[in-house]
Motif scaffolding. Sequence first.
Motif, PDB file in Angstrom:
ATOM      1  N   GLN A 184      -0.133   7.457  88.528  1.00 26.76           N
ATOM      2  CA  GLN A 184      -1.201   7.589  87.723  1.00 26.76           C
ATOM      3  C   GLN A 184      -1.199   9.199  87.100  1.00 26.76           C
ATOM      4  O   GLN A 184      -1.369   9.994  87.775  1.00 26.76           O
ATOM      5  N   GLY A 185      -1.346   8.931  85.852  1.00 24.19           N
ATOM      6  CA  GLY A 185      -1.196  10.381  85.314  1.00 24.19           C
ATOM      7  C   GLY A 185       0.108  11.250  85.452  1.00 24.19           C
ATOM      8  O   GLY A 185       1.249  10.386  86.064  1.00 24.19           O
ATOM      9  N   GLN A 186       0.102  12.469  85.418  1.00 21.25           N
ATOM     10  CA  GLN A 186       1.255  13.107  85.736  1.00 21.25           C
ATOM     11  C   GLN A 186       1.204  13.848  86.960  1.00 21.25           C
ATOM     12  O   GLN A 186       0.506  14.986  87.040  1.00 21.25           O
ATOM     13  N   PRO A 187       1.933  13.497  88.034  1.00 18.75           N
ATOM     14  CA  PRO A 187       1.786  14.392  89.200  1.00 18.75           C
ATOM     15  C   PRO A 187       2.334  15.637  89.164  1.00 18.75           C
ATOM     16  O   PRO A 187       3.222  16.013  88.285  1.00 18.75           O
ATOM     17  N   SER A 188       1.966  16.469  90.001  1.00 16.82           N
ATOM     18  CA  SER A 188       2.585  17.862  89.591  1.00 16.82           C
ATOM     19  C   SER A 188       3.017  18.293  91.191  1.00 16.82           C
ATOM     20  O   SER A 188       2.516  18.139  92.201  1.00 16.82           O
ATOM     21  N   LEU A 189       4.264  18.932  91.114  1.00 12.35           N
ATOM     22  CA  LEU A 189       4.880  19.267  92.511  1.00 12.35           C
ATOM     23  C   LEU A 189       4.646  20.818  92.368  1.00 12.35           C
ATOM     24  O   LEU A 189       4.794  21.739  91.524  1.00 12.35           O
ATOM     25  N   LEU A 190       3.840  21.190  93.644  1.00  7.65           N
ATOM     26  CA  LEU A 190       3.901  22.392  93.790  1.00  7.65           C
ATOM     27  C   LEU A 190       4.555  23.008  94.856  1.00  7.65           C
ATOM     28  O   LEU A 190       4.648  22.892  96.083  1.00  7.65           O
ATOM     29  N   GLY A 191       5.924  23.612  94.341  1.00  3.09           N
ATOM     30  CA  GLY A 191       6.728  23.946  95.448  1.00  3.09           C
ATOM     31  C   GLY A 191       7.144  25.524  95.235  1.00  3.09           C
ATOM     32  O   GLY A 191       6.661  26.047  94.379  1.00  3.09           O
ATOM     33  N   VAL A 192       7.818  25.746  96.259  1.00  2.00           N
ATOM     34  CA  VAL A 192       8.084  27.598  96.253  1.00  2.00           C
ATOM     35  C   VAL A 192       9.763  27.398  95.625  1.00  2.00           C
ATOM     36  O   VAL A 192      10.023  28.630  95.397  1.00  2.00           O
ATOM     37  N   ASN A 193      10.134  26.453  95.189  1.00  2.00           N
ATOM     38  CA  ASN A 193      11.523  26.438  94.743  1.00  2.00           C
ATOM     39  C   ASN A 193      11.443  26.793  93.162  1.00  2.00           C
ATOM     40  O   ASN A 193      12.611  26.851  92.494  1.00  2.00           O
ATOM     41  N   ALA A 194      10.292  26.691  92.672  1.00  2.00           N
ATOM     42  CA  ALA A 194      10.266  26.836  91.066  1.00  2.00           C
ATOM     43  C   ALA A 194      10.977  28.237  90.774  1.00  2.00           C
ATOM     44  O   ALA A 194      10.658  29.360  91.226  1.00  2.00           O
TER      45      ALA A 194
END
Lengths: 267, 298
Positions: free
Chosen positions: A108-118
């Motif tokens: 649903q919608g656009q999930p966001s990945l909250l990572g430390v690898n960005a």
Amino acid sequence: MVEQHEISPGVTSTADRRIPTVIADNVHLIYRVHGAASGTTPVATLKRIVSRAPQANVREVHAVKGVSFTAYRGEAIGLIGSNGSGKSTLLRAIAGLMPTNRGAIYTQGQPSLLGVNAALLNDLSGERNVVLGCLAMGMSPEQVRKLTPEIIEFSGINERGDFASLPMRTYSSGMAARLRFSIAAAKKHDVLLIDEALATGDVRFRRRSEARVRELRAEAGTIFLVSHGIGTIRDTCERTIWLESGEIRADGPTGLVVPEYEKFMKK
Amino acid sequence: MAPTAVADPDSGLTGAELAARYGLTVAGERPTLVGYTKQLWSYRHFISAYANAKLVAMFATARLGRVWQVLTPLTNAAIYYLIFGVILNTQNGIDNFIAYLCVGLFVFNFSQTVVLGGTQSITGNLGLIRALHFPRAALPTAVTLTQFQSLISAMVVLIAIVLVTGEPITLQWLLLVPALLLQSVFNAGIALGMARLGSKVTDLKQLMPFVMRTWMYGSGVLYSVDNFAENLPAWAATLVEANPLLVYIELVRHALLENAPLTSAAPRLWLLAFGWALLAGIGGYVYFWRGEQEYGRG
């Protein structure tokens, strides 16, 4: 061996009707690694090309093998499993950052990945990285201007002098991770995927980031949390999915799955 | 009213049916071409910020910093002038050879750096691509924008050289602007196309310098390609004349230099320049968009 649990999830959902937010339907994920071969000589490579053998220096890693689950609104789901069990790859696929090879993921919608690898630009100052990161998450320049001081304040990188204006390559790994987390956590998300983000930084920052995750959770529909810290999973998630070698070993209430996992890891 | 978990009306549905009932969409689905363009437009601030950041990062560790933006083209011009203009004295009947040479070098360099940067814009940013969700076309576009900024400083150097070597300022100089804009569109299209190719064929990174050098020899950077016409069959000579980079270089020469020899008439050059920009721009964009879902796989 531990048998697979088939426990109906979502017991804690308060909604009248459980609304699915993420559906994984027999998902297979394979990623290619280039340059994986060790010690190949030019002659061997040529021979391989002439004989049309499969590329030796490209290896395929079947990271997720046939995973199915449905996540509902208001759930916080922990993903556990030993290193290399496919947790992070699965999160990337849910975020739509990696295509599935077989099966499908619906969200649903656009999930966001909250990572430390960005990956940010190491030659740029922390402040510029904040601006870039926020723009990359789709914020408007006005929002970014307003949020930048808050993000730097939250990350606490300026606690030891003015580090925000120094290039990121001068940061310690903990500081860089803190800044990345702070950038990602600045936005509200429908479906939030957190990848080991809480394991970084010192105790003080961890406390602050856990509080922020709880806030985000209140706003977000569904949260996925990858962590090796079992304590964090216990505190935040009521449902836990245990992945082992790319397959679901167990999926159910945290209170049931985590003890099994701990027993398995002690072996 | 509330259905219990046992009598769940959703039980027994497949994933796809359940997704359809609640309006869920496939994760990372490719948007339509129009939707993608809108998305890209909404990321324009990111693109320009990223392009600027790259420019700053490029010279961040050098003591002279962004002075190198001007020094690099100047040094390049000096070396080629020393070898071809002074030592070998290859004037080839061209008045104002140094200005002729510098136009070729700077205009070609713009395309060269964009193509090489574009080839690596996906493979070199996998970390960013796997972490954040944004239209991937932003990356090759940013490469074009970064190099466009370098081009502007190169053009300042170029105009100085042109003036010092005694060319008069004429109204024709204004043609510089459309010529470079058309070339930028062409470059952006090529960068997009190369970005997708480069993400699939990892050997391209090694191959591209050779391709670009061959292209340089065919673009009349150091000499007039009229020499080619004498040694090549007619069809090959026509092919060389249609070479987009030759066209853009000739247009800039036509704009800035009084007596520069042209391989084709100016209207024909403009037509070719426009056609190439359109073809590469649209072709590259559509080609890149069709691969949008795949870039995270590496």
